[in-house]
Design a protein around this motif. Structure first.
Motif, PDB file in Angstrom:
ATOM      1  N   GLU A  49     -13.692 -10.944   2.227  1.00  0.00           N
ATOM      2  CA  GLU A  49     -12.902  -9.738   2.481  1.00  0.00           C
ATOM      3  C   GLU A  49     -13.177  -9.100   3.833  1.00  0.00           C
ATOM      4  O   GLU A  49     -12.367  -8.343   4.347  1.00  0.00           O
ATOM      5  N   GLY A  50     -14.340  -9.398   4.389  1.00  0.00           N
ATOM      6  CA  GLY A  50     -14.689  -8.698   5.619  1.00  0.00           C
ATOM      7  C   GLY A  50     -14.815  -9.618   6.815  1.00  0.00           C
ATOM      8  O   GLY A  50     -15.517  -9.315   7.773  1.00  0.00           O
ATOM      9  N   MET A  51     -14.116 -10.760   6.745  1.00  0.00           N
ATOM     10  CA  MET A  51     -14.255 -11.760   7.797  1.00  0.00           C
ATOM     11  C   MET A  51     -14.020 -11.181   9.187  1.00  0.00           C
ATOM     12  O   MET A  51     -14.785 -11.424  10.114  1.00  0.00           O
ATOM     13  N   ASP A  52     -12.964 -10.413   9.321  1.00  0.00           N
ATOM     14  CA  ASP A  52     -12.666  -9.935  10.674  1.00  0.00           C
ATOM     15  C   ASP A  52     -13.666  -8.877  11.127  1.00  0.00           C
ATOM     16  O   ASP A  52     -14.022  -8.818  12.301  1.00  0.00           O
TER      17      ASP A  52
ATOM     18  N   ALA B 119     -20.249  -2.459   5.908  1.00  0.00           N
ATOM     19  CA  ALA B 119     -21.086  -1.774   4.927  1.00  0.00           C
ATOM     20  C   ALA B 119     -20.214  -0.927   4.004  1.00  0.00           C
ATOM     21  O   ALA B 119     -20.379  -0.924   2.792  1.00  0.00           O
ATOM     22  N   HIS B 120     -19.266  -0.274   4.632  1.00  0.00           N
ATOM     23  CA  HIS B 120     -18.362   0.568   3.878  1.00  0.00           C
ATOM     24  C   HIS B 120     -17.586  -0.260   2.855  1.00  0.00           C
ATOM     25  O   HIS B 120     -17.481   0.071   1.682  1.00  0.00           O
ATOM     26  N   LEU B 121     -17.056  -1.345   3.344  1.00  0.00           N
ATOM     27  CA  LEU B 121     -16.255  -2.224   2.492  1.00  0.00           C
ATOM     28  C   LEU B 121     -17.043  -2.711   1.288  1.00  0.00           C
ATOM     29  O   LEU B 121     -16.541  -2.779   0.168  1.00  0.00           O
ATOM     30  N   LEU B 122     -18.301  -3.060   1.537  1.00  0.00           N
ATOM     31  CA  LEU B 122     -19.116  -3.638   0.473  1.00  0.00           C
ATOM     32  C   LEU B 122     -19.867  -2.570  -0.301  1.00  0.00           C
ATOM     33  O   LEU B 122     -20.623  -2.882  -1.217  1.00  0.00           O
ATOM     34  N   LYS B 123     -19.700  -1.344   0.113  1.00  0.00           N
ATOM     35  CA  LYS B 123     -20.386  -0.222  -0.539  1.00  0.00           C
ATOM     36  C   LYS B 123     -21.904  -0.390  -0.500  1.00  0.00           C
ATOM     37  O   LYS B 123     -22.601  -0.259  -1.504  1.00  0.00           O
ATOM     38  N   ILE B 124     -22.403  -0.750   0.675  1.00  0.00           N
ATOM     39  CA  ILE B 124     -23.849  -0.847   0.863  1.00  0.00           C
ATOM     40  C   ILE B 124     -24.167  -0.111   2.146  1.00  0.00           C
ATOM     41  O   ILE B 124     -23.260   0.360   2.835  1.00  0.00           O
TER      42      ILE B 124
ATOM     43  N   LEU C 287     -25.804   0.359   6.094  1.00  0.00           N
ATOM     44  CA  LEU C 287     -25.629  -0.396   7.332  1.00  0.00           C
ATOM     45  C   LEU C 287     -26.650  -1.509   7.460  1.00  0.00           C
ATOM     46  O   LEU C 287     -26.333  -2.618   7.847  1.00  0.00           O
ATOM     47  N   ARG C 288     -27.892  -1.177   7.118  1.00  0.00           N
ATOM     48  CA  ARG C 288     -28.935  -2.171   7.318  1.00  0.00           C
ATOM     49  C   ARG C 288     -28.701  -3.400   6.447  1.00  0.00           C
ATOM     50  O   ARG C 288     -28.880  -4.532   6.884  1.00  0.00           O
ATOM     51  N   GLN C 289     -28.275  -3.170   5.221  1.00  0.00           N
ATOM     52  CA  GLN C 289     -27.993  -4.303   4.346  1.00  0.00           C
ATOM     53  C   GLN C 289     -26.847  -5.141   4.896  1.00  0.00           C
ATOM     54  O   GLN C 289     -26.877  -6.370   4.847  1.00  0.00           O
ATOM     55  N   ALA C 290     -25.863  -4.447   5.437  1.00  0.00           N
ATOM     56  CA  ALA C 290     -24.725  -5.167   6.014  1.00  0.00           C
ATOM     57  C   ALA C 290     -25.173  -6.020   7.182  1.00  0.00           C
ATOM     58  O   ALA C 290     -24.759  -7.173   7.341  1.00  0.00           O
ATOM     59  N   GLN C 291     -26.040  -5.474   7.998  1.00  0.00           N
ATOM     60  CA  GLN C 291     -26.531  -6.236   9.149  1.00  0.00           C
ATOM     61  C   GLN C 291     -27.345  -7.432   8.692  1.00  0.00           C
ATOM     62  O   GLN C 291     -27.294  -8.497   9.295  1.00  0.00           O
ATOM     63  N   GLU C 292     -28.095  -7.230   7.600  1.00  0.00           N
ATOM     64  CA  GLU C 292     -28.872  -8.348   7.074  1.00  0.00           C
ATOM     65  C   GLU C 292     -27.960  -9.486   6.655  1.00  0.00           C
ATOM     66  O   GLU C 292     -28.218 -10.647   6.940  1.00  0.00           O
ATOM     67  N   ILE C 293     -26.898  -9.126   5.977  1.00  0.00           N
ATOM     68  CA  ILE C 293     -25.954 -10.146   5.526  1.00  0.00           C
ATOM     69  C   ILE C 293     -25.333 -10.852   6.717  1.00  0.00           C
ATOM     70  O   ILE C 293     -25.246 -12.078   6.769  1.00  0.00           O
ATOM     71  N   ALA C 294     -24.925 -10.051   7.711  1.00  0.00           N
ATOM     72  CA  ALA C 294     -24.324 -10.647   8.902  1.00  0.00           C
ATOM     73  C   ALA C 294     -25.317 -11.580   9.581  1.00  0.00           C
ATOM     74  O   ALA C 294     -24.963 -12.657  10.048  1.00  0.00           O
ATOM     75  N   ARG C 295     -26.546 -11.168   9.602  1.00  0.00           N
ATOM     76  CA  ARG C 295     -27.573 -11.982  10.226  1.00  0.00           C
ATOM     77  C   ARG C 295     -27.749 -13.280   9.458  1.00  0.00           C
ATOM     78  O   ARG C 295     -27.833 -14.369  10.039  1.00  0.00           O
ATOM     79  N   PHE C 296     -27.793 -13.176   8.157  1.00  0.00           N
ATOM     80  CA  PHE C 296     -27.928 -14.374   7.341  1.00  0.00           C
ATOM     81  C   PHE C 296     -26.798 -15.345   7.624  1.00  0.00           C
ATOM     82  O   PHE C 296     -27.009 -16.540   7.833  1.00  0.00           O
TER      83      PHE C 296
ATOM     84  N   TYR D 199     -20.324   3.965  17.809  1.00  0.00           N
ATOM     85  CA  TYR D 199     -20.386   2.887  18.787  1.00  0.00           C
ATOM     86  C   TYR D 199     -21.645   2.067  18.603  1.00  0.00           C
ATOM     87  O   TYR D 199     -21.626   0.846  18.688  1.00  0.00           O
ATOM     88  N   ARG D 200     -22.733   2.758  18.342  1.00  0.00           N
ATOM     89  CA  ARG D 200     -23.990   2.052  18.086  1.00  0.00           C
ATOM     90  C   ARG D 200     -23.794   1.070  16.952  1.00  0.00           C
ATOM     91  O   ARG D 200     -24.162  -0.099  17.042  1.00  0.00           O
ATOM     92  N   ALA D 201     -23.222   1.586  15.883  1.00  0.00           N
ATOM     93  CA  ALA D 201     -23.025   0.745  14.712  1.00  0.00           C
ATOM     94  C   ALA D 201     -22.155  -0.465  15.046  1.00  0.00           C
ATOM     95  O   ALA D 201     -22.452  -1.589  14.669  1.00  0.00           O
ATOM     96  N   MET D 202     -21.097  -0.210  15.797  1.00  0.00           N
ATOM     97  CA  MET D 202     -20.197  -1.306  16.199  1.00  0.00           C
ATOM     98  C   MET D 202     -20.960  -2.381  16.955  1.00  0.00           C
ATOM     99  O   MET D 202     -20.682  -3.560  16.830  1.00  0.00           O
TER     100      MET D 202
END
Length: 470
Positions: free
Chosen positions: A211-214, A225-230, A232-241, A450-453
DNA sequence: CTATGGCACGGATT
DNA sequence: AATCCGTGCCATAG
C-alpha cells in the motif's frame, strides 16, 4: 526557432484533441506499444527508414537537419538544444530475444538471464510447460521485468491463465528472486515472501510494500508511518529492512550507480523518457535535451496506399478511406505531442538549467500553471506531459520529470546540508532560523516535516558520526 | 518547560 | 472536484 513543418498546431476535431491528450501522457515505453499496435492494425500507416546524421551518426529527428551538427555557431550558449530523438535501442519492445544480453557483461548470472533461470526450473516442468517458461523468459527487460502480460501469453499459446500463472510462480522464486515480476512492487513482494520462509520479517513490511510503495520509494516515512498507523521510527526501520534485504530490480546488473543520499535509497525508475546531457560533455557548451521517440524511423501515411484507394473496389473503399483518415490523424497527433513536449522541455531546461547542472539546491520553484500560461496551453496539458515521465540528468541520475516542479526540494536540500554540517544536534526551531538566514521562511512545523521526508531523525536522537563520507 | 509528532484546516495546485 | 502542502494547535515524551 522551431521549424514546424506542419500547419496544424491546434486541434481541429475532438478526436484529434482526445488522442493528442492521450499520447501526451504516455511514457516513451507506452508510446512504443501504442505505435506498434497502431502500425499493426492500420495498413495505411508506414514506417520509413531511420535517417542518421552523416556527420555525427546520431539518429535524426523526423524532419529537418541534425540538431547538433547544423546548430548555428552563434546560438545562445545558455539556450538548451531540444529535439525529438528517435532511439529504438532504448527499449526492448516486443521483438526482443536472447542476444540482447551482452556476453562480456558482469557476472555469469546475468550473461544469459533466460537460460540461467530456465535451467533452475526446468527439472520441475513437463516439456510443454518448459516451452511456455522459455517463452515468458524471452519477454523480460534488462531489469528482469515482464514486458508482456500473463493474459497475453495465455492467449498466444492457447492455454488457461492458471497454467501460466503457475509457471510464473516458479520463475519468480528462482534466482534472482523476483525475476519475471511485472514491476518493482511485485518483485519486492515475492522476495519478501521467499525471505519470510527463512527469517522473520517485520510484520508490516508486506503492507508497506503493498500500500505504501510510492511513499517508500520517495522516502516519505512520516506518511508511511501514518498509513501503517505506527510511529516514524518503526516506519524507518521497515524501510531500512526493505532497502537492505530486498531489491526492486532483481536482475539489474549495476543497480544504483547514481545512488542517492543517506538512508536505504532506492528509487523506482523506469527508462528515461528524456535525456539531458551536455554537448560533447564540454562545460561551456549548451545543454542537449533529447525527447525519446521509441521508434527507429519515422511514421507517415503510406503514399502508395493513398494512390491505391482510387482503384479500390466499391465495397472496400470505405474501409480504406477510414484507415487513411485514422493514419493521418495518428501521425498528426504524434506530431502535436512531440511539438508540445519540445516546447515544454525547451522552457523547463532553460528555466531550470542551474538545477540540471548544479543540483537540487538550485531548483527554482515552478508550477505547472505558470508554465501553462507561458506556453499558452491548458494546465491539464502540462500535467499530462509531466506525469509519469522520467528524465536522465547529465550526471546519470534518473528522476521524475515532476521533480522540476517540486516546491520544496531546494529547501530540503539546504536543510540536509545544514544538518550534515552541524556540530551539535540542532532543534527544529534552530533549524528554522538557520534556513531563514539562507532566505527561506518556513514554519517550525514544516521543518519537522521536511526532516521526516528526508528520513532525518529528530535532534535528540541524532548523534555525531562526523565521518562517513564517500 | 522544551522539542516534536498527530491531527486538522485552508489555500494552492493539479 | 480532488489532492497536496504548509501551518497552527494541542498532546505527549523527555
Amino acid at each position: 526557432m522551431l521549424q514546424t513543418h506542419y500547419q496544424v498546431l491546434r486541434p481541429l476535431t475532438t478526436a484529434h484533441l482526445a488522442q493528442t491528450m492521450t499520447l501526451l501522457s504516455l511514457t516513451a515505453e507506452e508510446l512504443r506499444q501504442q505505435i506498434d499496435s497502431e502500425l499493426a492494425a492500420n495498413p495505411a500507416l508506414e514506417l520509413i527508414e531511420e535517417r542518421r546524421c552523416p556527420n555525427c551518426g546520431r539518429p535524426l529527428p523526423p524532419r529537418g537537419p541534425c540538431p547538433i551538427c547544423s546548430r548555428p555557431v552563434s546560438l545562445d550558449p545558455d539556450e538548451p538544444i531540444v529535439f525529438i530523438s528517435p532511439r529504438e535501442d532504448f527499449y526492448t519492445g516486443s521483438g526482443m530475444s536472447q542476444e540482447d544480453y551482452p556476453e562480456d557483461n558482469t557476472s555469469p548470472a546475468t550473461e544469459d538471464l533466460p537460460a540461467f533461470v530456465l535451467r533452475q526450473i526446468a527439472p520441475e516442468l513437463e516439456k510443454p510447460d518448459r516451452l511456455l517458461a522459455a517463452y515468458i523468459l524471452t519477454h523480460l527487460d534488462e531489469d528482469g521485468f515482464l514486458t508482456t502480460t500473463l493474459a497475453e501469453v495465455a492467449r498466444y499459446h492457447h492455454v488457461p491463465l492458471s497454467q501460466v500463472e503457475a509457471i510464473l510462480h516458479l520463475i519468480q522464486r528462482a534466482e534472482p528472486v523476483g525475476v519475471g515480476s511485472a514491476n518493482p512492487q511485485e518483485a519486492l513482494l515475492v522476495q519478501l515472501e521467499v525471505l519470510s520462509e527463512t527469517v522473520t520479517v517485520p510484520a508490516l513490511a508486506e503492507q508497506a510494500i503493498r500500500e505504501g510503495m510510492d511513499l517508500l520509494s520517495r522516502h516519505q516515512y512520516s506518511d508511511l508511518a501514518h498509513l501503517l498507523k505506527i510511529n516514524l521510527r518503526q516506519a524507518q526501520e521497515i524501510a531500512r529492512f526493505i532497502g537492505d534485504n530486498l531489491n526492486p530490480f532483481p536482475a539489474r546488473s549495476h543497480w544504483g550507480d547514481a545512488r542517492a543520499h543517506s538512508s536505504p535509497a532506492f528509487q523506482v525508475y523506469n527508462h528515461p523518457d528524456i535525456l539531458i546531457s551536455r554537448l560533447n560533455d564540454r562545460p561551456e557548451n549548451p545543454l542537449v535535451v533529447e525527447i525519446i521517440m521509441p521508434l527507429a524511423g519515422t511514421l507517415r501515411v503510406n503514399p502508395l496506399f493513398r494512390q491505391a484507394i482510387h482503384q479500390a473496389s466499391n465495397e472496400k473503399v470505405d474501409d480504406w478511406k477510414s484507415d487513411l483518415d485514422r493514419a493521418s490523424l495518428f501521425v498528426k497527433c504524434l506530431q502535436q505531442r512531440n511539438h508540445t513536449m519540445q516546447r515544454l522541455m525547451q522552457r523547463i531546461a532553460s528555466l531550470q538549467a542551474q538545477f540540471i547542472l548544479y543540483g537540487e539546491k538550485q531548483l527554482i520553484p515552478l508550477t505547472r500553471a505558470q508554465l501553462a500560461e507561458e506556453l499558452e496551453v491548458h494546465e491539464s496539458t502540462i500535467s499530462r506531459a509531466v506525469s509519469n515521465k522520467a528524465v536522465q540528468l547529465p550526471n546519470g541520475r534518473i528522476v521524475p520529470l515532476s521533480m522540476f516542479f517540486d516546491r520544496s526540494l531546494n529547501v530540503r536540500t539546504f536543510l540536509r546540508n545544514i544538518i550534515d554540517m552541524e556540530t551539535r544536534p540542532l532543534s527544529d526551531m534552530e533549524l528554522v532560523s538557520m534556513l531563514a538566514e539562507k532566505g527561506f521562511s518556513v514554519a517550525r512545523r514544516t521543518v519537522a516535516k521536511y526532516r521526516a521526508m528526508e528520513g532525518i531523525l529528530p535532534a535528540h536522537l541524532r548523534h555525531h558520526h562526523a565521518m562517513a563520507h564517500a
